[in-house]
Write a protein that holds these residues in place. Structure first.
Motif, mmCIF file in Angstrom:
data_model
loop_
_atom_site.group_PDB
_atom_site.id
_atom_site.type_symbol
_atom_site.label_atom_id
_atom_site.label_comp_id
_atom_site.label_asym_id
_atom_site.label_seq_id
_atom_site.Cartn_x
_atom_site.Cartn_y
_atom_site.Cartn_z
ATOM 1 N N ASP B 2 14.730 -15.407 35.494
ATOM 2 C CA ASP B 2 15.534 -15.650 36.697
ATOM 3 C C ASP B 2 16.869 -14.921 36.614
ATOM 4 N N ASN B 24 22.570 -13.118 45.869
ATOM 5 C CA ASN B 24 21.116 -12.998 45.956
ATOM 6 C C ASN B 24 20.509 -13.426 44.617
ATOM 7 N N TYR B 25 19.346 -14.019 44.680
ATOM 8 C CA TYR B 25 18.733 -14.510 43.460
ATOM 9 C C TYR B 25 17.297 -14.033 43.328
ATOM 10 N N SER B 26 16.803 -14.085 42.114
ATOM 11 C CA SER B 26 15.407 -13.797 41.816
ATOM 12 C C SER B 26 14.881 -14.938 40.963
ATOM 13 N N SER B 28 11.246 -17.903 40.605
ATOM 14 C CA SER B 28 9.986 -18.433 41.121
ATOM 15 C C SER B 28 10.219 -19.845 41.641
ATOM 16 N N TYR B 30 11.226 -23.122 43.816
ATOM 17 C CA TYR B 30 12.379 -23.547 44.597
ATOM 18 C C TYR B 30 13.504 -23.994 43.667
ATOM 19 N N ASP B 53 14.896 -24.812 51.258
ATOM 20 C CA ASP B 53 15.045 -23.729 52.209
ATOM 21 C C ASP B 53 15.727 -24.231 53.480
ATOM 22 N N TYR B 66 20.824 -22.036 52.090
ATOM 23 C CA TYR B 66 19.705 -21.634 51.239
ATOM 24 C C TYR B 66 18.707 -20.864 52.100
ATOM 25 N N LYS B 68 15.317 -18.843 51.574
ATOM 26 C CA LYS B 68 14.268 -18.404 50.659
ATOM 27 C C LYS B 68 13.674 -17.064 51.098
ATOM 28 N N THR B 70 15.159 -14.421 52.389
ATOM 29 C CA THR B 70 15.975 -13.297 51.913
ATOM 30 C C THR B 70 16.499 -13.546 50.499
ATOM 31 N N THR B 71 16.078 -14.613 49.877
ATOM 32 C CA THR B 71 16.550 -15.032 48.543
ATOM 33 C C THR B 71 18.062 -14.907 48.424
ATOM 34 N N SER B 72 18.753 -15.576 49.343
ATOM 35 C CA SER B 72 20.209 -15.466 49.384
ATOM 36 C C SER B 72 20.866 -16.826 49.532
#
Lengths: 113, 114
Positions: B2, B24-26, B28, B30, B53, B66, B68, B70-72
């Motif tokens: 992560d 921004n995050y990466s 798996s 939630y 989300d 939150y 999900k 755009t993972t931002s």
């Protein structure tokens, strides 16, 4: 009352010397953490513990040891300090019941000459 | 593993300006997302968090949603004050670990001048 305290707040050490940083928490949390903070790197996890008697390696454990003698106390030990370990060190406590929230101490500024 | 990326290393604003700090995050699944604030001479303290989300977290006029898709989890404030000068950290809970761990971004130093 401050729930996570650290001592000393400032420390100057010599290369090759032994340094012990101490942390005490009154949150009654099971989990405790040691981080170092460096510009451009944010907070990086060195060691953590999930209870008295346990210590686990974090992401950057090389050159550091940890000790958790009780629920309240968690120490970070630099057996042979090096100038690259000059940094600001933060202790934190947390519990899964707090939805992973961690509570930080005020930090220790360490300078290794 | 992560990771969390904060685009801005330093931000300089005048009072009453609008603030955006990008996160921004990466990861798996939630993860719970956090914003922490660190004032000079102190340790980081929780600003707020969000776990699902489209959930909005907010505190002291700051907010983030939150996303999900755009993972931002961008931090915003409509009108900053000099007292908001601090370092801001975005973080996520590491779900890949059996232990409660946080992954922090690099931090963004905010300076607000009168």
């Amino acid at each position: 009352e401050a729930a996570v305290t650290q001592s000393p707040r400032n420390k100057v050490a010599v290369t090759g010397g032994k340094v012990t940083l101490s942390c005490n928490q009154t949150n009654n949390h099971n989990n405790m953490y040691w981080y170092r903070q460096d510009t451009g790197h944010g907070l990086r996890l060195i060691h953590y513990s999930y209870g008295a008697g346990s210590t686990e390696k974090g992401d950057i454990p090389d050159g550091y040891k940890a000790s958790r003698p009780s629920q309240e106390n968690f120490s970070l030990i630099l057996e042979l300090a090096t100038p690259s370990q000059t940094s600001v060190y933060f202790c934190a406590s947390g519990d899964w019941t707090g939805k992973d929230t961690q509570y930080f101490g005020p930090g220790t500024r360490l300078l290794v000459l | 593993g992560d990771s969390v990326t904060q685009t801005e290393g330093q931000v300089a604003l005048s009072e009453e300006d609008f603030l955006t700090i990008h996160c921004n995050y990466s990861a798996s699944g939630y993860p719970t997302l956090f914003w922490y604030v660190q004032y000079p001479g102190e340790g980081p303290q929780l600003l707020f968090r969000a776990s699902r989300d489209k959930e909005k977290g907010s505190s002291r006029g700051f907010e983030a949603t939150y996303d999900k898709g755009t993972t931002s989890f961008h931090l915003r404030k409509a009108s900053v004050q000099e007292s908001d000068s601090a370092v801001y950290y975005c973080a996520l809970s590491d779900l890949s670990s059996s232990f409660s761990k946080l992954v922090f971004g690099q931090g963004t130093s905010l300076s607000v001048v009168p």
